[in-house]
Design a protein around this motif. Structure first.
Motif, PDB file in Angstrom:
ATOM      1  N   CYS A 147     -18.317  58.679   4.665  1.00 17.56           N
ATOM      2  CA  CYS A 147     -19.363  58.044   5.464  1.00 17.56           C
ATOM      3  C   CYS A 147     -19.140  56.543   5.621  1.00 17.56           C
ATOM      4  O   CYS A 147     -19.696  55.911   6.537  1.00 17.56           O
ATOM      5  N   PHE A 148     -18.351  55.933   4.734  1.00 10.58           N
ATOM      6  CA  PHE A 148     -18.113  54.494   4.824  1.00 10.58           C
ATOM      7  C   PHE A 148     -16.850  54.144   5.602  1.00 10.58           C
ATOM      8  O   PHE A 148     -16.625  52.970   5.893  1.00 10.58           O
ATOM      9  N   ARG A 149     -16.019  55.103   5.907  1.00 10.55           N
ATOM     10  CA  ARG A 149     -14.747  54.802   6.549  1.00 10.55           C
ATOM     11  C   ARG A 149     -14.889  54.189   7.928  1.00 10.55           C
ATOM     12  O   ARG A 149     -14.132  53.279   8.284  1.00 10.55           O
ATOM     13  N   PRO A 150     -15.831  54.643   8.770  1.00 18.25           N
ATOM     14  CA  PRO A 150     -15.918  54.025  10.105  1.00 18.25           C
ATOM     15  C   PRO A 150     -16.329  52.557  10.093  1.00 18.25           C
ATOM     16  O   PRO A 150     -16.115  51.855  11.083  1.00 18.25           O
ATOM     17  N   TYR A 151     -16.904  52.087   8.994  1.00 16.28           N
ATOM     18  CA  TYR A 151     -17.443  50.733   8.981  1.00 16.28           C
ATOM     19  C   TYR A 151     -16.423  49.683   8.561  1.00 16.28           C
ATOM     20  O   TYR A 151     -16.661  48.493   8.750  1.00 16.28           O
ATOM     21  N   GLY A 152     -15.304  50.080   7.956  1.00 19.45           N
ATOM     22  CA  GLY A 152     -14.254  49.132   7.617  1.00 19.45           C
ATOM     23  C   GLY A 152     -14.723  48.053   6.661  1.00 19.45           C
ATOM     24  O   GLY A 152     -15.394  48.299   5.658  1.00 19.45           O
ATOM     25  N   MET A 153     -14.388  46.795   7.019  1.00 18.72           N
ATOM     26  CA  MET A 153     -14.733  45.658   6.169  1.00 18.72           C
ATOM     27  C   MET A 153     -16.236  45.457   6.076  1.00 18.72           C
ATOM     28  O   MET A 153     -16.751  45.013   5.047  1.00 18.72           O
ATOM     29  N   THR A 154     -16.964  45.795   7.138  1.00 20.96           N
ATOM     30  CA  THR A 154     -18.423  45.651   7.096  1.00 20.96           C
ATOM     31  C   THR A 154     -19.029  46.534   6.015  1.00 20.96           C
ATOM     32  O   THR A 154     -19.867  46.090   5.218  1.00 20.96           O
ATOM     33  N   GLY A 155     -18.611  47.801   5.968  1.00 18.91           N
ATOM     34  CA  GLY A 155     -19.113  48.700   4.931  1.00 18.91           C
ATOM     35  C   GLY A 155     -18.731  48.252   3.541  1.00 18.91           C
ATOM     36  O   GLY A 155     -19.538  48.332   2.605  1.00 18.91           O
ATOM     37  N   PHE A 156     -17.494  47.759   3.392  1.00 20.58           N
ATOM     38  CA  PHE A 156     -17.071  47.283   2.072  1.00 20.58           C
ATOM     39  C   PHE A 156     -17.917  46.092   1.619  1.00 20.58           C
ATOM     40  O   PHE A 156     -18.321  46.016   0.455  1.00 20.58           O
ATOM     41  N   CYS A 157     -18.196  45.156   2.525  1.00 22.02           N
ATOM     42  CA  CYS A 157     -18.994  43.987   2.157  1.00 22.02           C
ATOM     43  C   CYS A 157     -20.422  44.378   1.779  1.00 22.02           C
ATOM     44  O   CYS A 157     -20.984  43.830   0.821  1.00 22.02           O
ATOM     45  N   LEU A 158     -20.999  45.308   2.513  1.00 24.02           N
ATOM     46  CA  LEU A 158     -22.351  45.748   2.165  1.00 24.02           C
ATOM     47  C   LEU A 158     -22.367  46.477   0.831  1.00 24.02           C
ATOM     48  O   LEU A 158     -23.295  46.297   0.019  1.00 24.02           O
ATOM     49  N   LEU A 159     -21.358  47.310   0.576  1.00 19.54           N
ATOM     50  CA  LEU A 159     -21.268  47.966  -0.731  1.00 19.54           C
ATOM     51  C   LEU A 159     -21.098  46.942  -1.846  1.00 19.54           C
ATOM     52  O   LEU A 159     -21.725  47.052  -2.913  1.00 19.54           O
ATOM     53  N   MET A 160     -20.264  45.942  -1.618  1.00 20.39           N
ATOM     54  CA  MET A 160     -20.046  44.931  -2.645  1.00 20.39           C
ATOM     55  C   MET A 160     -21.301  44.095  -2.880  1.00 20.39           C
ATOM     56  O   MET A 160     -21.595  43.705  -4.023  1.00 20.39           O
ATOM     57  N   THR A 161     -22.058  43.820  -1.816  1.00 24.14           N
ATOM     58  CA  THR A 161     -23.318  43.089  -1.988  1.00 24.14           C
ATOM     59  C   THR A 161     -24.295  43.887  -2.843  1.00 24.14           C
ATOM     60  O   THR A 161     -24.940  43.340  -3.754  1.00 24.14           O
ATOM     61  N   GLY A 162     -24.418  45.180  -2.559  1.00 28.28           N
ATOM     62  CA  GLY A 162     -25.286  46.020  -3.385  1.00 28.28           C
ATOM     63  C   GLY A 162     -24.803  46.119  -4.816  1.00 28.28           C
ATOM     64  O   GLY A 162     -25.616  46.132  -5.758  1.00 28.28           O
TER      65      GLY A 162
END
Length: 680
Positions: A93-108
């Motif tokens: 589910c996070f693959r389409p978001y790329g760097m955006t998804g990674f940054c949001l995951l890291m923020t959480g």
């Protein structure tokens, strides 16, 4: 009867049921001499025994237990961060978001890590908030004294990074006349320059890159960068193209100052004299502890929050003054500090962990292509019309036409140019080196900006087709919009000039917040002698006080010193043709700036070791005021203080700051002179 009457107070029983009086008799001695026994009711016995059974408030954790809990909390925070990397790699589910998804995951993950750290320290039974606050008191103080100086230097430099672009403009010499060209004449003017002496083009132009700086709706400036550039990195020199009345283009080479880039790096590294890739793990750890200190400070403040809320006790012990100042500044700016702690942890950990979880291919190598003429590319006025249709609220400031081969945006390039390692776009922030692009940067007052002061969009320079709009305000996906708001809350890149100056005030309040925390810790740990009312310095408090204050004032003096030399490091040189372009050594200029800054800090620390503290404080403030006044005087003499609205704002701000520093210096020296025979 008199004796019995005088003993009515003893014999007057409480009106209780008969079964409540069958208690233990207690001997009572009367003042008149006789003695007798009184039964103690069961009710009172049970109340007294209940008071005896009241739970004892928990004591602070022993040092070993505190370090153990802190270590467990650190492991828990690391587990959250590694779980974010695992989720980014594994979960589809996070693959389409790329760097955006990674940054949001890291923020959480960073938020969960800070919360886990706080919970690990406070776990255990408690009945009142006072009992819970005891567990955090010692740790809160030690985190403050160990990280407060670093954070105060970072906040002081951070207030200047809000004006990185205006400071660069403010430092520039007067630009040549007739610098603004009609938009329709730019392609022909550029072709005339590039084709006049093609054989003399130096090797610094592997590919064509020219910048159109928009002035009005139909005029703009034209310049050619002579080297690679990255946001907030070392600037390349620029060839400015002007068109006098003779319609013969004239060329000038503008060498820019490295001071804004150095101040930005100082802010990101918390003032540490380390390479950025070495400093980032320490910065991330400090930010997690910073978040722990903020949450524990709230817990410490809650039991007595209504007694001294929004009040500063100027009279009495100095510890009360510093406590009230620290509590007031922290409470009023708590959301701001939480955002800064969380986003800075994201900036620190993401460059280290994103290559581990990255699933993208590397940037392609440059391919050999024939350089097209400028007239064959999309005209600037047509590009502006495309942008207006795409985003009506977006106001472009610059248009960069970049043809292959061009530079790449990699961590090695960012280290070489002293740019931030954090990149919200990931490895593909720029197109491949063999692909041309048109980069439009600008502002949007209706939406937050992902950059420090601007958003961006990528187009094809031949047709104007959209390449990437993830950084275009108002045209982002919901996930990207959330990330943009997180970054905009850190940079203050929303709301225009009002928010920029509001963040300046919050940054300076942050400096006072951390300095008050250091002074509170020092006042608490000074030794009190029984025969004296004032506290006595211990060797630890003496040298820690000199170190914390000397480092902060040294940072202030260093910043004022390099701002003073910034106008002297910019040069404007006329050149006859492109073959006369020279490549300035910006790295050498950067190292000179670093040497000047750290030399002033070393001078301040040596002064604090040898001279009385109050005298040093006055001298350092006077030197900082002298440097800032000198910078304003140089700019006024060059007639560039008001060449742009932002430069005029900066001139006024520096003038008021220098006056405040002069006033603080004179007041400090006057007070020191009054108590010089007995002063420290």
């Amino acid at each position: 009867m008199a004796a019995m009457g005088s003993c009515l107070r003893c014999h007057g029983r409480l009106f209780l049921p008969w079964w409540a009086w069958h208690g233990t008799a207690v001997h009572h001695a009367h003042p008149l001499g006789h003695s007798h026994f009184h039964p103690v009711p069961y009710v009172l016995m049970e109340e007294s025994q209940g008071r005896d059974r009241r739970p004892v408030p928990p004591q602070p954790h022993p040092s070993a237990v505190l370090w153990l809990r802190l270590g467990i909390g650190g492991l828990l925070a690391a587990l959250f961060i590694m779980a974010a990397c695992w989720a980014d790699i594994t979960l589809p589910c996070f693959r389409p978001y790329g760097m955006t998804g990674f940054c949001l995951l890291m923020t959480g993950a960073c938020l969960a890590g800070i919360t886990g750290l706080t919970l690990c320290i406070g776990l255990g039974p408690w009945q009142k908030l006072q009992h819970l606050a005891i567990r955090y008191r010692a740790l809160h103080g030690w985190i403050g004294i160990t990280t407060g100086t670093l954070l105060s230097m970072s906040f002081l430099a951070g207030t200047m990074t809000l004006f990185a672009a205006p400071l660069q403009q403010w430092s520039q010499p007067p630009l040549p006349d007739h610098g603004a060209l009609p938009l329709a004449d730019i392609p022909a003017t550029l072709d005339q320059i590039l084709t006049s002496r093609t054989e003399d083009l130096p090797s610094i132009f592997p590919g064509l890159h020219y910048r159109v700086g928009l002035k009005t709706s139909d005029t703009a400036t034209l310049s050619i960068p002579t080297g690679p550039e990255l946001p907030l990195g070392l600037p390349a020199s620029h060839i400015l193209i002007s068109l006098p009345a003779s319609h013969t283009p004239s060329l000038h080479q503008l060498t820019l100052s490295p001071v804004p880039t150095f101040i930005g790096g100082l802010h990101r590294r918390l003032g540490l004299p380390l390479p950025e890739n070495w400093a980032m793990p320490l910065v991330g750890t400090v930010c997690l502890l910073y978040g722990l200190a903020l949450l524990s400070g709230v817990i410490l403040l809650l039991p007595g929050i209504w007694r001294h809320l929004m009040s500063v006790r100027l009279l009495g012990h100095s510890r009360r003054l510093w406590l009230d100042l620290h509590s007031l500044l922290g409470l009023c700016s708590l959301p701001f500090h939480l955002i800064i702690a969380l986003t800075t942890a994201l900036f620190a950990f993401s460059p280290l962990l994103y290559p581990v979880s990255s699933r993208h291919d590397g940037i392609q190598q440059a391919t050999a292509r024939e350089m097209p003429s400028a007239s064959s590319l999309l005209p600037p006025e047509k590009a502006l019309s495309f942008l207006h249709e795409l985003a009506p609220d977006f106001h472009p400031l610059t248009l960069d036409y970049v043809l292959p081969p061009h530079g790449t945006d990699s961590q090695a390039e960012r280290l070489a140019l002293h740019a931030p390692l954090y990149n919200a776009n990931g490895e593909r922030s720029l197109p491949p080196a063999g692909q041309s692009y048109l980069l439009a940067e600008g502002t949007d007052l209706q939406n937050p900006l992902i950059g420090r002061d601007r958003g961006a969009v990528l187009l094809t320079p031949e047709t104007g087709h959209l390449i990437d709009s993830q950084n275009l305000p108002g045209q982002q996906t919901p996930a990207r919009h959330i990330l943009t708001w997180c970054l905009a809350l850190h940079f203050g890149s929303f709301g225009g000039e009002f928010v920029r100056w509001l963040y300046v005030a919050l940054g300076l309040c942050g400096v006072g917040f951390f300095h008050a925390a250091n002074q509170l810790w020092l006042n608490t740990h000074r030794r009190r002698k029984p025969e004296q009312t004032s506290c006595v310095e211990t060797p630890a408090t003496l040298w820690l006080g000199r170190l914390s204050e000397g480092t902060l004032l040294g940072c202030l003096l260093g910043l004022c010193g390099i701002i003073a030399i910034s106008p002297l490091m910019t040069h404007l040189t006329p050149i006859p043709h492109l073959s006369s372009v020279s490549t300035p050594d910006m790295e050498h200029s950067y190292q000179q700036t670093s040497l000047a800054y750290h030399g002033l800090i070393a001078l301040t620390l040596v002064s604090y070791c040898l001279l009385p503290r109050a005298l040093c404080r006055g001298i350092i403030l006077a030197l900082a005021a002298f440097c800032l006044s000198g910078a304003v005087t140089i700019v006024l003499m060059r007639h560039t203080a008001v060449q742009t609205p932002l430069a005029a704002e900066l001139t006024i701000a520096f003038s008021f700051a220098s006056l405040a520093l002069w006033a603080g210096s004179l007041l400090t020296l006057y007070r020191w002179k009054q108590v010089a025979p007995t002063g420290r």
